[in-house]
Design a protein around this motif. Structure first.
Motif, PDB file in Angstrom:
ATOM      1  N   ILE A   1       0.860  -1.361  -0.056  1.00 32.50           N
ATOM      2  CA  ILE A   1       0.035   0.014   0.138  1.00 32.50           C
ATOM      3  C   ILE A   1       0.772   1.084   0.004  1.00 32.50           C
ATOM      4  CG2 ILE A   1      -1.836   1.143   1.403  1.00 32.50           C
ATOM      5  CD1 ILE A   1      -2.780  -1.222   2.239  1.00 32.50           C
ATOM      6  N   ALA A   2       1.885   1.379   0.855  1.00 28.62           N
ATOM      7  CA  ALA A   2       2.773   2.432   1.189  1.00 28.62           C
ATOM      8  C   ALA A   2       3.591   2.686  -0.436  1.00 28.62           C
ATOM      9  CB  ALA A   2       3.734   2.239   1.945  1.00 28.62           C
ATOM     10  N   LEU A   3       3.940   1.593  -0.894  1.00 27.98           N
ATOM     11  CA  LEU A   3       4.729   1.553  -2.150  1.00 27.98           C
ATOM     12  C   LEU A   3       3.723   2.057  -3.308  1.00 27.98           C
ATOM     13  CD1 LEU A   3       7.058   0.753  -3.898  1.00 27.98           C
ATOM     14  CD2 LEU A   3       6.208  -1.725  -4.136  1.00 27.98           C
ATOM     15  N   LEU A   4       2.590   1.582  -3.447  1.00 23.94           N
ATOM     16  CA  LEU A   4       1.761   2.349  -4.614  1.00 23.94           C
ATOM     17  C   LEU A   4       1.276   3.499  -4.361  1.00 23.94           C
ATOM     18  CD1 LEU A   4       0.031   1.639  -6.927  1.00 23.94           C
ATOM     19  CD2 LEU A   4      -1.866   1.066  -5.512  1.00 23.94           C
ATOM     20  N   ILE A   5       0.901   4.075  -3.037  1.00 20.90           N
ATOM     21  CA  ILE A   5       0.897   5.454  -2.619  1.00 20.90           C
ATOM     22  C   ILE A   5       1.960   6.504  -3.096  1.00 20.90           C
ATOM     23  CG2 ILE A   5       0.139   7.000  -1.013  1.00 20.90           C
ATOM     24  CD1 ILE A   5      -1.776   4.940   0.379  1.00 20.90           C
ATOM     25  N   PHE A   6       3.099   5.986  -2.697  1.00 26.41           N
ATOM     26  CA  PHE A   6       4.154   6.785  -2.841  1.00 26.41           C
ATOM     27  C   PHE A   6       4.602   7.039  -4.330  1.00 26.41           C
ATOM     28  CE2 PHE A   6       5.290   5.809   1.824  1.00 26.41           C
ATOM     29  CZ  PHE A   6       4.272   6.844   2.445  1.00 26.41           C
ATOM     30  N   SER A   7       4.795   5.686  -4.819  1.00 21.44           N
ATOM     31  CA  SER A   7       4.916   5.750  -6.411  1.00 21.44           C
ATOM     32  C   SER A   7       4.120   6.548  -7.219  1.00 21.44           C
ATOM     33  CB  SER A   7       4.946   4.485  -6.891  1.00 21.44           C
ATOM     34  OG  SER A   7       5.858   3.398  -6.319  1.00 21.44           O
ATOM     35  N   VAL A   8       2.790   6.723  -6.902  1.00 21.32           N
ATOM     36  CA  VAL A   8       1.736   7.535  -7.583  1.00 21.32           C
ATOM     37  C   VAL A   8       2.217   9.084  -7.124  1.00 21.32           C
ATOM     38  CG1 VAL A   8      -0.562   8.229  -7.763  1.00 21.32           C
ATOM     39  CG2 VAL A   8       0.315   5.757  -7.810  1.00 21.32           C
ATOM     40  N   ALA A   9       2.389   9.047  -5.649  1.00 22.02           N
ATOM     41  CA  ALA A   9       2.414  10.626  -5.313  1.00 22.02           C
ATOM     42  C   ALA A   9       3.778  11.371  -5.780  1.00 22.02           C
ATOM     43  CB  ALA A   9       2.364  10.638  -3.804  1.00 22.02           C
ATOM     44  N   ASN A  10       4.723  10.486  -6.143  1.00 24.14           N
ATOM     45  CA  ASN A  10       6.037  11.057  -6.568  1.00 24.14           C
ATOM     46  C   ASN A  10       5.917  11.618  -8.011  1.00 24.14           C
ATOM     47  OD1 ASN A  10       7.263  10.467  -4.220  1.00 24.14           O
ATOM     48  ND2 ASN A  10       8.426   8.444  -5.079  1.00 24.14           N
ATOM     49  N   VAL A  11       5.071  10.903  -8.815  1.00 25.21           N
ATOM     50  CA  VAL A  11       4.746  11.402 -10.230  1.00 25.21           C
ATOM     51  C   VAL A  11       4.253  12.858 -10.218  1.00 25.21           C
ATOM     52  CG1 VAL A  11       3.274  10.910 -12.340  1.00 25.21           C
ATOM     53  CG2 VAL A  11       4.621   9.009 -11.098  1.00 25.21           C
ATOM     54  N   PHE A  12       3.110  12.958  -9.083  1.00 24.32           N
ATOM     55  CA  PHE A  12       2.561  14.429  -9.081  1.00 24.32           C
ATOM     56  C   PHE A  12       3.272  15.426  -8.234  1.00 24.32           C
ATOM     57  CE2 PHE A  12      -0.871  11.237 -10.256  1.00 24.32           C
ATOM     58  CZ  PHE A  12      -1.587  11.982 -11.145  1.00 24.32           C
ATOM     59  N   ALA A  13       4.013  14.992  -7.344  1.00 22.10           N
ATOM     60  CA  ALA A  13       4.654  15.897  -6.210  1.00 22.10           C
ATOM     61  C   ALA A  13       5.902  16.359  -6.896  1.00 22.10           C
ATOM     62  CB  ALA A  13       4.686  15.294  -4.876  1.00 22.10           C
ATOM     63  N   PHE A  14       6.556  15.413  -7.697  1.00 21.31           N
ATOM     64  CA  PHE A  14       8.041  15.892  -8.166  1.00 21.31           C
ATOM     65  C   PHE A  14       7.991  15.834  -9.607  1.00 21.31           C
ATOM     66  CE2 PHE A  14       8.497  14.068  -3.864  1.00 21.31           C
ATOM     67  CZ  PHE A  14       8.593  15.015  -3.261  1.00 21.31           C
ATOM     68  N   ASP A  15       7.008  15.330 -10.251  1.00 24.67           N
ATOM     69  CA  ASP A  15       7.102  15.552 -11.813  1.00 24.67           C
ATOM     70  C   ASP A  15       7.925  14.232 -12.123  1.00 24.67           C
ATOM     71  OD1 ASP A  15       5.063  17.464 -12.425  1.00 24.67           O
ATOM     72  OD2 ASP A  15       6.807  19.022 -12.077  1.00 24.67           O
ATOM     73  N   PHE A  16       7.845  13.368 -11.510  1.00 22.77           N
ATOM     74  CA  PHE A  16       8.748  12.155 -11.609  1.00 22.77           C
ATOM     75  C   PHE A  16       8.158  11.509 -12.754  1.00 22.77           C
ATOM     76  CE2 PHE A  16      10.661   7.918 -10.601  1.00 22.77           C
ATOM     77  CZ  PHE A  16      11.887   8.431 -10.352  1.00 22.77           C
ATOM     78  N   PRO A  17       9.211  11.045 -13.968  1.00 18.94           N
ATOM     79  CA  PRO A  17       8.497  10.318 -14.883  1.00 18.94           C
ATOM     80  C   PRO A  17       7.680   9.015 -14.605  1.00 18.94           C
ATOM     81  CG  PRO A  17      11.104  10.873 -15.290  1.00 18.94           C
ATOM     82  CD  PRO A  17      10.414  11.072 -13.629  1.00 18.94           C
ATOM     83  N   ALA A  18       6.397   8.960 -15.235  1.00 14.72           N
ATOM     84  CA  ALA A  18       5.571   7.908 -14.857  1.00 14.72           C
ATOM     85  C   ALA A  18       6.301   6.491 -15.020  1.00 14.72           C
ATOM     86  CB  ALA A  18       4.303   7.822 -15.759  1.00 14.72           C
ATOM     87  N   THR A  19       7.097   6.387 -16.311  1.00 11.34           N
ATOM     88  CA  THR A  19       7.617   5.044 -16.752  1.00 11.34           C
ATOM     89  C   THR A  19       8.826   4.785 -15.681  1.00 11.34           C
ATOM     90  OG1 THR A  19       9.119   6.523 -18.001  1.00 11.34           O
ATOM     91  CG2 THR A  19       7.187   5.631 -19.183  1.00 11.34           C
ATOM     92  N   ALA A  20       9.634   5.798 -15.369  1.00 10.61           N
ATOM     93  CA  ALA A  20      10.303   5.431 -14.186  1.00 10.61           C
ATOM     94  C   ALA A  20       9.890   4.896 -12.864  1.00 10.61           C
ATOM     95  CB  ALA A  20      11.480   6.582 -14.155  1.00 10.61           C
ATOM     96  N   SER A  21       8.849   5.638 -12.539  1.00 10.62           N
ATOM     97  CA  SER A  21       7.894   5.184 -11.379  1.00 10.62           C
ATOM     98  C   SER A  21       7.443   3.788 -11.494  1.00 10.62           C
ATOM     99  CB  SER A  21       7.078   6.401 -11.289  1.00 10.62           C
ATOM    100  OG  SER A  21       6.268   6.038  -9.796  1.00 10.62           O
ATOM    101  N   LEU A  22       6.950   3.596 -12.603  1.00  8.59           N
ATOM    102  CA  LEU A  22       6.453   2.132 -12.730  1.00  8.59           C
ATOM    103  C   LEU A  22       7.340   1.319 -12.531  1.00  8.59           C
ATOM    104  CD1 LEU A  22       4.050   0.172 -13.274  1.00  8.59           C
ATOM    105  CD2 LEU A  22       4.583   0.699 -15.943  1.00  8.59           C
ATOM    106  N   ARG A  23       8.564   1.461 -13.129  1.00  7.29           N
ATOM    107  CA  ARG A  23       9.633   0.522 -13.248  1.00  7.29           C
ATOM    108  C   ARG A  23      10.360   0.420 -11.682  1.00  7.29           C
ATOM    109  NH1 ARG A  23      15.941   2.928 -14.127  1.00  7.29           N
ATOM    110  NH2 ARG A  23      16.792   1.229 -12.826  1.00  7.29           N
ATOM    111  N   PHE A  24      10.373   1.521 -10.851  1.00  9.06           N
ATOM    112  CA  PHE A  24      10.736   1.500  -9.687  1.00  9.06           C
ATOM    113  C   PHE A  24      10.013   0.612  -8.670  1.00  9.06           C
ATOM    114  CE2 PHE A  24      13.780   5.149 -10.758  1.00  9.06           C
ATOM    115  CZ  PHE A  24      14.781   4.328 -10.634  1.00  9.06           C
ATOM    116  N   LEU A  25       8.435   0.879  -9.230  1.00  6.51           N
ATOM    117  CA  LEU A  25       7.714   0.172  -8.264  1.00  6.51           C
ATOM    118  C   LEU A  25       7.478  -1.377  -8.748  1.00  6.51           C
ATOM    119  CD1 LEU A  25       3.759   1.103  -8.146  1.00  6.51           C
ATOM    120  CD2 LEU A  25       4.394  -1.041  -8.811  1.00  6.51           C
TER     121      LEU A  25
END
Length: 377
Positions: free
Chosen positions: A109-133
């Motif tokens: 749950i924490a992993l999913l929430i923070f992975s999504v939040a990082n995309v919006f909070a820091f403009d983190f690339p969605a593809t990179a966020s998905l990879r790290f998730l």
């Protein structure tokens, strides 16, 4: 009865239900250590004054809370099977199910929430966020040095812990087959010896394809197995009473082992400034294990667990571990973004710890709700 038969034999009549309150106190100490380590390394990156340098060094050493967590994990996992209860091992599948249900719902749950939040909070690339998730979800993140720079970098610990769960039944059988002293010393020697050979190879071949293996080994089981093994060894030889005809809390081999660690720490301490990698890590373990053991056997450590606050903090310590670093980043507490003073560190600690605690409580309740839904309750 052969030692390995204890994997499947019923508990003897002298088995007792153990309550180990001091572990809650030690868990809280470890949790605070890791919290202040990450906060200190964020705020006091380049200390200027003598006071700041002392605080920086203290928060740096506080990272050894991970060693404390590992000893606790090894101890509590092994105690039912190696301790006075001599409980029968439930089987590989049942063991993993129990352990995974304990930590993975909150983790995912924490992993999913923070992975999504990082995309919006820091403009983190969605593809990179998905990879790290996906890497974290499959517990491969401990093999990727790029994850160390993320705000979820402490999640490496969960990956390492899952790896330990997967091999624990085999290590348990090794303990039962050869006895706790021989098994523990063999595993410690094999682990540190293997890490030493890798470090030596990388020193001779710095451009090797193994590359980051020298630093990543301490984010993976080979570099951390001795700490977990020491916890198992302590569980096997510790006895809180003589209800089964045994006397004493620690046996002679473990006591000699502690004395050896103390001697190593004393001899090595003057050279700490020149150490890194494996020698530095072994020095940390040599210093932490005797202190841990003293606190474990010290009555006030058990008595402290009677305070409601200690119980609450221990209950949510895993959640606090998961959420505190992302909480720092979402509130703007990042390297170079805050004043680098001791006063700022204290102020942020009073702000960030309550926020992390509340977030951990919410995470725990959400994880409990998801588990209850999955069970059809």
């Amino acid at each position: 009865m052969a030692p390995e038969d204890r994997l499947r034999s019923p508990a003897p009549s002298c088995a007792i239900a153990l309550n180990i309150p001091q572990m809650n106190t030690l868990r809280v100490i470890a949790m605070f250590g890791i919290f202040f380590h990450h906060l200190g390394m964020t705020v006091l990156r380049d200390p200027d004054t003598p006071v700041e340098r002392v605080v920086h060094d203290i928060t740096y050493v506080a990272a050894d809370g991970v060693i404390v967590f590992n000893i606790i994990s090894g101890f509590l996992l092994a105690l039912p099977y190696l301790g006075p209860a001599h409980r029968a091992f439930p089987g590989y599948g049942a063991f993993l199910k129990r352990r995974f249900l304990r930590i993975l719902p909150a983790y995912y749950i924490a992993l999913l929430i923070f992975s999504v939040a990082n995309v919006f909070a820091f403009d983190f690339p969605a593809t990179a966020s998905l990879r790290f998730l996906l890497e974290h979800a499959l517990f491969l993140n401990t093999l990727d040095h790029e994850t160390i720079g993320l705000n979820i970098s402490p999640f490496w610990y969960v990956g390492m812990l899952v790896h330990f769960y997967l091999v624990f039944p085999f290590i348990l059988r090794f303990f039962l087959r050869f006895g706790p002293t021989r098994a523990a010393l063999s595993l410690i020697a094999a682990s540190w010896g293997g890490c030493g050979l890798v470090s030596l190879y990388l020193t001779v071949h710095p451009d090797s394809v193994l590359g980051m293996a020298g630093s990543l080994m301490f984010f993976n089981l080979p570099g951390r197995l001795p700490e977990l093994t020491i916890g198992m060894w302590l569980a096997a030889i510790w006895n809180p009473s003589d209800s089964c005809g045994q006397e004493g809390r620690l046996n002679r081999p473990f006591t000699f082992f502690l004395a050896g660690l103390v001697l190593h720490a004393l001899v090595s301490a003057p050279f700490v400034g020149k150490m890194d990698g494996l020698p530095f890590h072994i020095l940390n373990v040599s210093a932490v294990v005797p202190v841990f053991t003293l606190l474990f056997l010290w009555r006030p450590t058990s008595e402290a667990a009677s305070f409601a606050a200690v119980g609450k903090l221990a209950k949510y310590s895993f959640g606090i571990f998961l959420v505190h670093h992302p909480v720092f980043s979402y509130l703007g507490v990042m390297p170079g973004k805050v004043p680098e003073t001791t006063a700022e560190l204290v102020k942020l600690a009073f702000l960030l710890f309550p926020v992390s605690y509340v977030a951990a409580v919410l995470l725990d309740r959400l994880a409990g709700f998801v588990v209850s839904l999955s069970r059809g309750r």
